[in-house]
Design a protein around this motif. Structure first.
Motif, PDB file in Angstrom:
ATOM      1  N   ALA A   1       0.819  -1.214   0.000  1.00  0.00           N
ATOM      2  CA  ALA A   1       0.000   0.000   0.000  1.00  0.00           C
ATOM      3  C   ALA A   1       0.853   1.265   0.000  1.00  0.00           C
ATOM      4  CB  ALA A   1      -0.913  -0.006   1.212  1.00  0.00           C
ATOM      5  N   ILE A   2       0.474   2.212  -0.855  1.00  0.00           N
ATOM      6  CA  ILE A   2       1.096   3.547  -0.867  1.00  0.00           C
ATOM      7  C   ILE A   2       0.277   4.470   0.044  1.00  0.00           C
ATOM      8  CG2 ILE A   2       1.574   5.575  -2.308  1.00  0.00           C
ATOM      9  CD1 ILE A   2       2.041   3.612  -4.657  1.00  0.00           C
ATOM     10  N   ASP A   3      -1.042   4.352  -0.102  1.00  0.00           N
ATOM     11  CA  ASP A   3      -1.993   5.055   0.773  1.00  0.00           C
ATOM     12  C   ASP A   3      -3.245   4.187   0.823  1.00  0.00           C
ATOM     13  OD1 ASP A   3      -3.584   5.576  -1.450  1.00  0.00           O
ATOM     14  OD2 ASP A   3      -2.972   7.670  -1.662  1.00  0.00           O
TER      15      ASP A   3
ATOM     16  N   GLY B   1       8.749  -2.901  -0.264  1.00  0.00           N
ATOM     17  CA  GLY B   1       7.525  -2.337   0.309  1.00  0.00           C
ATOM     18  C   GLY B   1       7.665  -0.825   0.366  1.00  0.00           C
ATOM     19  N   ILE B   2       6.601  -0.152   0.774  1.00  0.00           N
ATOM     20  CA  ILE B   2       6.626   1.313   0.870  1.00  0.00           C
ATOM     21  C   ILE B   2       7.090   1.683   2.279  1.00  0.00           C
ATOM     22  CG2 ILE B   2       5.241   3.432   0.568  1.00  0.00           C
ATOM     23  CD1 ILE B   2       5.393   1.536  -1.962  1.00  0.00           C
ATOM     24  N   ALA B   3       8.102   2.548   2.348  1.00  0.00           N
ATOM     25  CA  ALA B   3       8.688   2.881   3.664  1.00  0.00           C
ATOM     26  C   ALA B   3       7.634   3.464   4.614  1.00  0.00           C
ATOM     27  CB  ALA B   3       9.847   3.863   3.488  1.00  0.00           C
TER      28      ALA B   3
ATOM     29  N   ALA C   1       1.038   6.372   3.377  1.00  0.00           N
ATOM     30  CA  ALA C   1       0.261   7.490   3.925  1.00  0.00           C
ATOM     31  C   ALA C   1      -1.026   6.972   4.571  1.00  0.00           C
ATOM     32  CB  ALA C   1      -0.068   8.459   2.801  1.00  0.00           C
ATOM     33  N   LYS C   2      -1.391   7.583   5.705  1.00  0.00           N
ATOM     34  CA  LYS C   2      -2.600   7.138   6.420  1.00  0.00           C
ATOM     35  C   LYS C   2      -3.858   7.622   5.707  1.00  0.00           C
ATOM     36  CE  LYS C   2      -0.997   5.931  10.938  1.00  0.00           C
ATOM     37  NZ  LYS C   2       0.445   6.125  10.729  1.00  0.00           N
TER      38      LYS C   2
ATOM     39  N   ILE D   1       8.379   8.428  -3.681  1.00  0.00           N
ATOM     40  CA  ILE D   1       8.020   7.299  -2.814  1.00  0.00           C
ATOM     41  C   ILE D   1       9.289   6.564  -2.418  1.00  0.00           C
ATOM     42  CG2 ILE D   1       6.776   5.090  -2.727  1.00  0.00           C
ATOM     43  CD1 ILE D   1       4.739   6.418  -4.649  1.00  0.00           C
ATOM     44  N   GLU D   2       9.448   6.386  -1.114  1.00  0.00           N
ATOM     45  CA  GLU D   2      10.647   5.695  -0.636  1.00  0.00           C
ATOM     46  C   GLU D   2      10.320   4.217  -0.391  1.00  0.00           C
ATOM     47  OE1 GLU D   2      13.660   5.727   3.096  1.00  0.00           O
ATOM     48  OE2 GLU D   2      12.361   7.494   2.899  1.00  0.00           O
TER      49      GLU D   2
END
Ligand code: CTP
Length: 403
Positions: A201-203, A284-286, A289-290, A303-304
């Motif tokens: 997931a990114i967000d 994965g995404i570090a 975002a919530k 994106i890290e």
């Protein structure tokens, strides 16, 4: 590939409303290459007609042992002698009781008593009838006598009640009949399988995934079940139905991210075999975002990524030996865009596993077909291009000899 080619099935039908599903079952068995000979009780004919079954199967339908128009009135002996299996769907409570006592007062019960082939029953009845001590006694006796019960399942019943006693769906029965005929090379063995893609997931609404459909991993799960194993299938996000779910021999854990898949696989590695079929995201995404990320004019987000754990590598580190053999025996999968065999074998050595399977061909993802190259320390072997289930059965047969 037809899984019931050259199989002769006597399909018995007893009196129950579920008999309306039996024509569909006959069709499915025939689609898989079986020849189907139908025998019906008198009560069954209240629910489905012999003409329907005759038209579907292309064979005469037997309904009585007193039919003087048939040249051979020893049909009860003849039918069971030439059959590979007798399958009765639906099997009523009454017929179960009769068969458990060895009664033979009509053609179907007589040919069951006179048989020298396996008997499979798909019970179907109201839940009170199924739960009744007499029916439970019948079920227990029949299983002791070597009869196999397929189901029943729980669900909505024709009488409007909900509970145990519903006949398995025709597809589930057909799949169990197919399974019944497969070699039991993994009897008593426990198999762990990762399958499908992972989703990072990114967000809350976006993420990174891949094209893995899960079909190869699910085919391996089905082939392992058919071979008699107990299976734990860890599935990334995919819509595929759980194979042979109604056998009760498969546990499915749905996961989303690589980290979740890793934690589930590592929670318990007490397995004889591990197939790492999942296409696990390497990164994965570090910091996901919530809240949903909003567009900031023309600027683009950075994106890290963080490295995900390697499930196969970590399971392989926990391998012990049992009876001089690795436990669990680990099989990896590799899809490469260049130099498949070379890269796959390097991967096998790097991950410290005895076998890796390379997917040949660009159409692997999502397709029902595949071609594999199976690589171990002794070299490599290419399979023909075939259905994934067929290849999965081949692979299971091969690996079963290693454990
Ligand atoms: N695998 C795994 N966990 C990961 C990555 C891969 O269990 N984090 C498993 C796969 O299920 C497969 C095997 O390792 O059985 C090879 O996967 P692949 O993605 O081809 O290998 P990588 O090690 O990720 O190498 P690369 O992506 O650089 O080719």
């Amino acid at each position: 590939m037809q899984s019931l080619l050259n199989k002769k099935i006597v399909l018995g039908i007893s009196g129950g409303i579920a008999a309306y599903k039996t024509p569909e079952l006959a069709r499915l068995l025939m689609q898989e290459g079986a020849s189907v000979q139908v025998v019906m009780t008198e009560a069954a004919q209240q629910f489905v007609t012999p003409v329907t079954m005759q038209a579907l199967t292309g064979n005469p339908v037997y309904t009585s042992q007193w039919d003087s128009s048939i040249a051979n009135n020893m049909a009860h002996i003849e039918l069971s002698r030439s059959a590979d299996v007798i399958l009765i769907a639906p099997t009523s409570a009454d017929l179960m009781a009769k068969l458990s006592l060895g009664l033979a007062d009509d053609l179907l019960s007589t040919l069951c008593l006179a048989r020298d082939c396996p008997l499979l029953l798909a019970p179907a009845m109201n839940k009170q009838m199924w739960e009744h001590a007499a029916t439970q006694r019948s079920a227990e006796r029949l299983e002791k006598d070597g009869v196999t019960l397929l189901g029943p399942a729980s669900g909505f019943q024709a009488c409007g009640e909900v509970g145990m006693g519903r006949m398995l769906e025709p597809t589930e029965i057909a799949e169990q009949v197919i399974a019944f005929f497969q070699k039991k090379t993994l009897l008593g063995k426990k198999v762990l399988i990762t399958a499908g893609p992972t989703f990072e997931a990114i967000d809350p609404v976006r993420g990174i995934t891949n094209h893995s459909s899960g079909k190869m991993g699910f085919a391996i799960a089905r082939a392992a079940l058919e071979a008699g194993a107990q299976v734990h299938l860890i599935a990334g996000p995919c819509e595929l139905p759980t194979p042979l779910e109604t056998t009760g021999k498969i546990t499915r854990t749905n996961v989303v991210s690589a980290k979740e898949m890793h934690a589930t696989a590592l929670a318990n590695v007490d397995y004889d075999l591990f197939f790492a079929v999942a296409a696990v995201a390497d990164w994965g995404i570090a910091k996901p975002a919530k809240e949903k990320m909003k567009r900031q004019g023309a600027s683009t987000p950075t994106i890290e990524f963080v490295a995900n754990p390697d499930i196969l590598l970590d399971v392989a580190k926990l391998v012990k030996t049992k009876g001089g053999k690795p436990y669990p025996y680990c099989v990896g999968f590799a899809a490469e865009s260049t130099d498949l065999e070379k890269h796959a074998d390097e991967k096998r050595k790097r991950k410290g596993i005895p076998m890796i399977v390379g997917n040949i061909g660009p159409e692997t993802f999502g397709s029902d077909l595949n071609q594999l190259v199976i690589i171990d320390a002794s070299g490599s072997k290419k399979t023909a291009k075939a259905e994934k289930l067929h290849l999965a059965r081949q692979l299971i047969g091969l690996v079963a000899k290693k454990i």
